[in-house]
Write a protein that holds these residues in place. Sequence first.
Motif, PDB file in Angstrom:
ATOM      1  N   ARG A  92       0.465  -1.071  -0.383  1.00  0.00           N
ATOM      2  CA  ARG A  92      -0.423   0.411  -0.036  1.00  0.00           C
ATOM      3  C   ARG A  92       0.772   1.406  -0.013  1.00  0.00           C
ATOM      4  NH1 ARG A  92      -5.229   1.110   1.018  1.00  0.00           N
ATOM      5  NH2 ARG A  92      -5.711   2.540   1.341  1.00  0.00           N
ATOM      6  N   GLY A  93       2.468   1.429   0.966  1.00  0.00           N
ATOM      7  CA  GLY A  93       2.579   2.374   0.490  1.00  0.00           C
ATOM      8  C   GLY A  93       3.612   3.077  -0.817  1.00  0.00           C
ATOM      9  N   ASP A  94       3.685   1.344  -1.944  1.00  0.00           N
ATOM     10  CA  ASP A  94       3.992   1.968  -2.809  1.00  0.00           C
ATOM     11  C   ASP A  94       3.353   2.932  -3.861  1.00  0.00           C
ATOM     12  OD1 ASP A  94       6.278   1.028  -1.420  1.00  0.00           O
ATOM     13  OD2 ASP A  94       5.941  -1.303  -2.324  1.00  0.00           O
ATOM     14  N   TRP A  95       1.695   2.345  -3.715  1.00  0.00           N
ATOM     15  CA  TRP A  95       0.822   2.691  -4.718  1.00  0.00           C
ATOM     16  C   TRP A  95       1.161   4.543  -5.281  1.00  0.00           C
ATOM     17  CZ3 TRP A  95      -4.578   1.905  -2.378  1.00  0.00           C
ATOM     18  CH2 TRP A  95      -4.817   0.365  -2.447  1.00  0.00           C
ATOM     19  N   ASP A  96       0.992   4.836  -6.369  1.00  0.00           N
ATOM     20  CA  ASP A  96       0.626   5.952  -6.459  1.00  0.00           C
ATOM     21  C   ASP A  96       2.679   6.986  -6.970  1.00  0.00           C
ATOM     22  OD1 ASP A  96      -1.781   5.703  -6.762  1.00  0.00           O
ATOM     23  OD2 ASP A  96      -2.034   7.027  -4.995  1.00  0.00           O
ATOM     24  N   LEU A  97       3.507   6.068  -6.550  1.00  0.00           N
ATOM     25  CA  LEU A  97       5.220   6.152  -7.311  1.00  0.00           C
ATOM     26  C   LEU A  97       5.957   6.111  -8.420  1.00  0.00           C
ATOM     27  CD1 LEU A  97       6.171   4.941  -3.874  1.00  0.00           C
ATOM     28  CD2 LEU A  97       5.725   7.033  -4.168  1.00  0.00           C
ATOM     29  N   PRO A  98       6.287   7.748  -9.068  1.00  0.00           N
ATOM     30  CA  PRO A  98       6.755   7.200  -9.883  1.00  0.00           C
ATOM     31  C   PRO A  98       8.098   7.196 -10.404  1.00  0.00           C
ATOM     32  CG  PRO A  98       7.672   9.381  -8.687  1.00  0.00           C
ATOM     33  CD  PRO A  98       6.251   8.184  -7.704  1.00  0.00           C
ATOM     34  N   ILE A  99       8.302   6.784 -11.641  1.00  0.00           N
ATOM     35  CA  ILE A  99       9.185   6.245 -12.383  1.00  0.00           C
ATOM     36  C   ILE A  99       9.773   7.295 -13.445  1.00  0.00           C
ATOM     37  CG2 ILE A  99      10.592   4.615 -14.338  1.00  0.00           C
ATOM     38  CD1 ILE A  99       8.091   2.414 -14.372  1.00  0.00           C
ATOM     39  N   ASP A 100      10.665   7.824 -13.317  1.00  0.00           N
ATOM     40  CA  ASP A 100      11.789   8.286 -13.762  1.00  0.00           C
ATOM     41  C   ASP A 100      12.638   8.254 -15.326  1.00  0.00           C
ATOM     42  OD1 ASP A 100      13.102  10.429 -14.532  1.00  0.00           O
ATOM     43  OD2 ASP A 100      14.328  10.329 -12.761  1.00  0.00           O
ATOM     44  N   ARG A 134      17.604   0.216 -15.746  1.00  0.00           N
ATOM     45  CA  ARG A 134      18.402   1.167 -15.711  1.00  0.00           C
ATOM     46  C   ARG A 134      19.502   0.407 -16.440  1.00  0.00           C
ATOM     47  NH1 ARG A 134      19.381   4.648 -11.334  1.00  0.00           N
ATOM     48  NH2 ARG A 134      17.456   4.146 -10.662  1.00  0.00           N
ATOM     49  N   ALA A 135      20.537   1.340 -16.852  1.00  0.00           N
ATOM     50  CA  ALA A 135      22.167   0.615 -17.655  1.00  0.00           C
ATOM     51  C   ALA A 135      22.685   0.835 -16.376  1.00  0.00           C
ATOM     52  CB  ALA A 135      23.061   2.156 -18.131  1.00  0.00           C
ATOM     53  N   PRO A 136      23.986  -0.102 -16.177  1.00  0.00           N
ATOM     54  CA  PRO A 136      24.398  -0.485 -14.463  1.00  0.00           C
ATOM     55  C   PRO A 136      24.885   0.593 -14.292  1.00  0.00           C
ATOM     56  CG  PRO A 136      24.949  -2.026 -16.169  1.00  0.00           C
ATOM     57  CD  PRO A 136      23.828  -1.557 -17.092  1.00  0.00           C
ATOM     58  N   ASP A 137      25.879   1.278 -14.951  1.00  0.00           N
ATOM     59  CA  ASP A 137      26.444   2.523 -14.181  1.00  0.00           C
ATOM     60  C   ASP A 137      25.458   3.424 -14.449  1.00  0.00           C
ATOM     61  OD1 ASP A 137      25.985   3.091 -17.039  1.00  0.00           O
ATOM     62  OD2 ASP A 137      28.126   3.983 -17.645  1.00  0.00           O
ATOM     63  N   ASP A 138      24.055   3.156 -14.405  1.00  0.00           N
ATOM     64  CA  ASP A 138      23.053   4.646 -14.083  1.00  0.00           C
ATOM     65  C   ASP A 138      22.543   4.573 -12.681  1.00  0.00           C
ATOM     66  OD1 ASP A 138      21.648   6.612 -14.290  1.00  0.00           O
ATOM     67  OD2 ASP A 138      20.107   5.241 -15.378  1.00  0.00           O
ATOM     68  N   LYS A 139      23.533   5.843 -12.425  1.00  0.00           N
ATOM     69  CA  LYS A 139      23.232   6.162 -10.870  1.00  0.00           C
ATOM     70  C   LYS A 139      22.438   7.442 -10.088  1.00  0.00           C
ATOM     71  CE  LYS A 139      27.149   3.610  -9.739  1.00  0.00           C
ATOM     72  NZ  LYS A 139      26.605   2.279  -9.332  1.00  0.00           N
ATOM     73  N   THR A 140      21.000   7.775 -11.667  1.00  0.00           N
ATOM     74  CA  THR A 140      19.881   8.227 -11.079  1.00  0.00           C
ATOM     75  C   THR A 140      19.544   8.094  -9.560  1.00  0.00           C
ATOM     76  OG1 THR A 140      19.933   8.571 -13.738  1.00  0.00           O
ATOM     77  CG2 THR A 140      18.235   9.622 -11.986  1.00  0.00           C
ATOM     78  N   ARG A 157      14.095   2.079 -16.400  1.00  0.00           N
ATOM     79  CA  ARG A 157      14.005   3.151 -16.540  1.00  0.00           C
ATOM     80  C   ARG A 157      14.222   3.456 -17.979  1.00  0.00           C
ATOM     81  NH1 ARG A 157      18.273   7.066 -15.364  1.00  0.00           N
ATOM     82  NH2 ARG A 157      16.324   8.508 -15.794  1.00  0.00           N
ATOM     83  N   ARG A 158      14.583   2.812 -18.934  1.00  0.00           N
ATOM     84  CA  ARG A 158      14.382   3.120 -20.149  1.00  0.00           C
ATOM     85  C   ARG A 158      13.325   2.393 -20.846  1.00  0.00           C
ATOM     86  NH1 ARG A 158      21.149   1.014 -21.336  1.00  0.00           N
ATOM     87  NH2 ARG A 158      20.331  -1.491 -19.526  1.00  0.00           N
ATOM     88  N   CYS A 159      12.962   3.151 -21.832  1.00  0.00           N
ATOM     89  CA  CYS A 159      11.265   3.398 -22.269  1.00  0.00           C
ATOM     90  C   CYS A 159      11.980   2.823 -23.789  1.00  0.00           C
ATOM     91  CB  CYS A 159      10.281   4.390 -22.094  1.00  0.00           C
ATOM     92  SG  CYS A 159       8.385   4.118 -22.461  1.00  0.00           S
ATOM     93  N   PHE A 160      11.205   1.971 -24.179  1.00  0.00           N
ATOM     94  CA  PHE A 160      11.209   1.307 -24.990  1.00  0.00           C
ATOM     95  C   PHE A 160       9.480   1.496 -26.510  1.00  0.00           C
ATOM     96  CE2 PHE A 160      10.064  -2.165 -28.061  1.00  0.00           C
ATOM     97  CZ  PHE A 160      11.075  -2.340 -29.442  1.00  0.00           C
ATOM     98  N   GLN A 161       8.526   1.747 -25.355  1.00  0.00           N
ATOM     99  CA  GLN A 161       7.945   2.307 -25.872  1.00  0.00           C
ATOM    100  C   GLN A 161       6.917   2.854 -25.129  1.00  0.00           C
ATOM    101  OE1 GLN A 161       5.838  -0.106 -29.659  1.00  0.00           O
ATOM    102  NE2 GLN A 161       3.932  -0.517 -27.779  1.00  0.00           N
ATOM    103  N   ILE A 162       5.806   3.818 -25.341  1.00  0.00           N
ATOM    104  CA  ILE A 162       5.074   3.894 -24.934  1.00  0.00           C
ATOM    105  C   ILE A 162       3.480   4.392 -26.393  1.00  0.00           C
ATOM    106  CG2 ILE A 162       5.385   4.783 -22.583  1.00  0.00           C
ATOM    107  CD1 ILE A 162       5.897   7.599 -23.956  1.00  0.00           C
ATOM    108  N   GLU A 163       2.285   4.573 -25.570  1.00  0.00           N
ATOM    109  CA  GLU A 163       1.145   4.731 -26.121  1.00  0.00           C
ATOM    110  C   GLU A 163      -0.214   4.437 -25.277  1.00  0.00           C
ATOM    111  OE1 GLU A 163       0.469   0.826 -28.817  1.00  0.00           O
ATOM    112  OE2 GLU A 163       0.517  -0.130 -26.905  1.00  0.00           O
ATOM    113  N   ASP A 164      -0.717   5.605 -25.727  1.00  0.00           N
ATOM    114  CA  ASP A 164      -2.049   5.971 -24.789  1.00  0.00           C
ATOM    115  C   ASP A 164      -3.701   5.281 -25.303  1.00  0.00           C
ATOM    116  OD1 ASP A 164      -2.689   5.903 -27.511  1.00  0.00           O
ATOM    117  OD2 ASP A 164      -3.891   8.340 -27.132  1.00  0.00           O
TER     118      ASP A 164
END
Length: 248
Positions: A92-100, A134-140, A157-164
């Motif tokens: 429940r505490g993880d609801w509505d959290l984002p991906i950068d 994410r890439a192994p060296d990605d420290k974001t 983190r790495r997006c291949f495709q998005i669609e509505d």
Amino acid sequence: MRLLTFVLGLVVTASALIAEEPLRFRTDADGPVPADSGRKGLPKEEFQWYQLVGGQFPPPGSAHAVSGELIHLDHLERRFLFRVDRNDNQLRGDWDLPIDAVMLPYGAVYFHGSPADVRDIPLGTHLHGLFYLRAPDDKTPPPPGPNNRVTPEVDFRRCFQIEDDFSFDWRRQRLWKIDSVDADTLKLVATPYQDGNAAGNPRTFDLQTHTRVFVGNGFGDLHSIRPGQRVLFNLTWATLYGPGRITD
């Protein structure tokens, strides 16, 4: 000489078999990302999610599907914040959290059934995405959440495709049949249909006074919507307050 030729033939055949052996990686068919994914003290899974390799196009079916809502966008960097839909696998505490997330150079965007750019998608649009780790060296650092909590999908983190929703349903040949509509209370009841048959139970959606209605090659209004019509639509606030509010 014949023996040497035979041995060389076996080596070549064995090499071909090894080269053709399918890659073994975790996919969505193996189940959702565990709610405790990435937390210390847990055993490693037998198969890990596919990690992108420089200069190689990823194999089919290797991406992780995540749906959510666009809440921030930097179209110059092709980077966005994507609030993940609630699901039964989350704590429940993880609801509505984002991906950068950031779009891959070959990443694809679809809006209203056509190729698009990320800047074409309005903030708040509910989307369906395919993501890689994410890439192994990605420290974001992860997007800040209450009590430093993050979504289980935070590392995708790495997006291949998005669609509505419109594009997602159109690609799967799924339509919504309108059961009832009330332009005064702004309520619409619709049932999903696929291949001419009902593909789920009726759901009640909220209309908005500024919902855009497209009729043929032109525009209509809320009174253009009639029971029995089969339509495609886009949503916002999906899973936050019921099935969602219709934007288009």
